[in-house]
Design an enzyme around this catalytic site. Structure first.
Site, short mmCIF file in Angstrom:
data_model
loop_
_atom_site.label_atom_id
_atom_site.label_comp_id
_atom_site.label_asym_id
_atom_site.label_seq_id
_atom_site.Cartn_x
_atom_site.Cartn_y
_atom_site.Cartn_z
N CYS A 161 0.81 -1.22 0.00
CA CYS A 161 0.00 0.00 0.00
C CYS A 161 0.84 1.27 0.00
CB CYS A 161 -0.95 0.01 1.20
SG CYS A 161 -2.05 -1.42 1.24
N CYS A 182 -0.63 2.65 6.13
CA CYS A 182 -0.26 1.37 6.73
C CYS A 182 0.03 0.39 5.60
CB CYS A 182 -1.36 0.85 7.64
SG CYS A 182 -2.96 0.62 6.84
N ARG A 201 -20.49 8.15 -3.71
CA ARG A 201 -21.94 8.11 -3.93
C ARG A 201 -22.65 8.63 -2.70
NH1 ARG A 201 -21.60 1.85 -4.85
NH2 ARG A 201 -19.76 2.72 -5.83
#
Length: 413
Positions: free
Chosen positions: A98, A394, A242
């Site tokens: 990540c 993280c 949304r």
């Protein structure tokens, strides 16, 4: 005692320009587009926005977590070549899950300090093209033996060391920091609302390049390109933000029994790519941000979501800055409980955190997210005349990484 973690400081390093594709939901309009082709598109676009020729690039760094095409081994090289970088310029694959987008910037800055002048960084991820794979059948199938084809995207979310999935790591933090379902849903709702506002105002559009059907030519080699689904001529905006409300979020079932994490308060699964040019600031040439320092640390795998805390603490300590000196934070929203735990541990006030929405609303294409966070952060610093910003994330397996940037146009007047 030797300090734990890695801190790296940079001198005279700038992020010249950055751009990203729209983030598009799993199975959506980009589902059949190779991550290489998304990477080529942003590679070409970032050079165009900077007004630079690809032949000025000295190095190509690219990251993508999943092997989402059969030519995945060539991903960095093909992104460079089809972006117009000279054939003699090498390319390298980078991976820190990540935090891959941050790691691209860290390695680019290091290459500048080794004598390079301009580095093209690309993070690109097709979550939709994660394969259904088997690692145990090269020798065939024995009678009665288990057939071990599995969904790579699903299985990759499980850490076999502590024997927990990534959602459980967030649940562990929710229990440790006393985070209720109402609290994490409220955070997620705010992320959606802020992202919708940023989208409706056109703020997000400024960092996005529109994707259409396109052919990428390279003299002497096979053409490649982007082909969108039928009746889809272009993709120009993030698809996941949304309208929602507290009641809708509350109705969603927890992923784990008695847990707080749901599909509505966890990061969206999306496809997308981002690119940045890292070089030296030159008089008269616009600069997006100064890249000052990075910090990377390890944490317990079962508490991987807390990784940004020690990374940010190390970054501040070694940089000689206080938490109050940082005008904005962009901390990746892997899960709402995870980012709330980080905010509580740092005693970080909400008005400075993820002010344009985060990955819960926008999505998290693994290798590209770090570049998106830095791009969004840099734009906020310039817009609000703030000097310093930190982006952090993280990392599965138990790591945290943080990046310190400075607004090149900051003024005390």
């Amino acid at each position: 005692m030797k300090p734990l973690g890695q801190y790296t400081v940079f001198n005279d390093v700038a992020i010249l320009e950055a751009v990203r594709t729209p983030w598009v939901d799993l199975g959506g309009a980009l589902a059949q587009v190779s991550p290489i082709d998304m990477g080529i598109k942003v590679g070409r676009e970032v050079l165009a926005r900077a007004g630079l020729d690809g032949r000025a690039v000295d190095s190509v760094l690219a990251g993508s977590m999943a092997q989402a095409s059969f030519d995945a081994y060539m991903l960095p090289r093909h992104i460079g070549l089809y972006s117009g970088v000279a054939q003699q310029v090498p390319a390298l694959a980078v991976q820190r899950i990540c935090a891959t987008g941050f790691e691209l910037l860290r390695q680019a800055a290091g290459q500048l300090q080794d004598g390079m002048e301009l580095v093209l960084c690309v993070g690109t991820e097709s979550m939709s093209r994660n394969p259904v794979a088997a690692y145990t059948h090269r020798g065939g199938f024995r009678l009665g033996a288990a057939v071990e084809f599995k969904d790579f995207l699903w299985e990759a979310l499980f850490d076999p060391a502590p024997a927990v999935d990534m959602i459980v790591t967030a649940e562990n933090l929710a229990r440790r920091y006393g985070l209720s379902r109402d609290a994490v849903d409220a955070y997620a709702l705010n992320s959606h609302q802020q992202a919708l506002q940023a989208q409706a105002s056109g703020w997000l559009a400024a960092e996005i390049v529109t994707l259409g059907n396109e052919v990428f030519e390279l003299e002497g080699y096979q053409p490649r390109g982007i082909s969108l689904p039928r009746r889809c001529d272009a993709v120009s905006r993030d698809s996941h933000p949304r309208p929602t409300d507290a009641l809708a979020l509350a109705r969603l079932e927890a992923i784990h029994r008695d847990g707080v994490q749901t599909a509505g308060n966890s990061c969206a699964v999306v496809d997308g790519a981002a690119a940045a040019l890292v070089g030296r600031a030159v008089a008269g040439q616009p600069v997006l941000a100064h890249l000052l320092a990075t910090a990377v640390v390890g944490v317990a795998p079962e508490l991987m979501g807390i990784g940004p805390v020690p990374a940010i603490e190390l970054l501040l300590q070694r940089s000689g800055l206080s938490l109050e000196a940082i005008g904005r934070f962009e901390i990746n929203e892997a899960q709402a409980a995870q980012v709330l735990a980080v905010a509580r541990a740092l005693e970080l006030d909400k008005p400075r955190l993820n002010c344009r929405g985060g990955s819960i609303a926008l999505g998290h294409p693994l290798a590209a997210t770090g570049l998106r966070l830095v791009l969004t952060l840099a734009r906020q610093l310039r817009e609000q005349n703030l000097r310093y910003g930190i982006a952090a994330a993280c990392v599965g397996g138990g790591q945290g990484m943080a990046v310190l940037i400075e607004n090149p146009d900051f003024s005390t007047i």
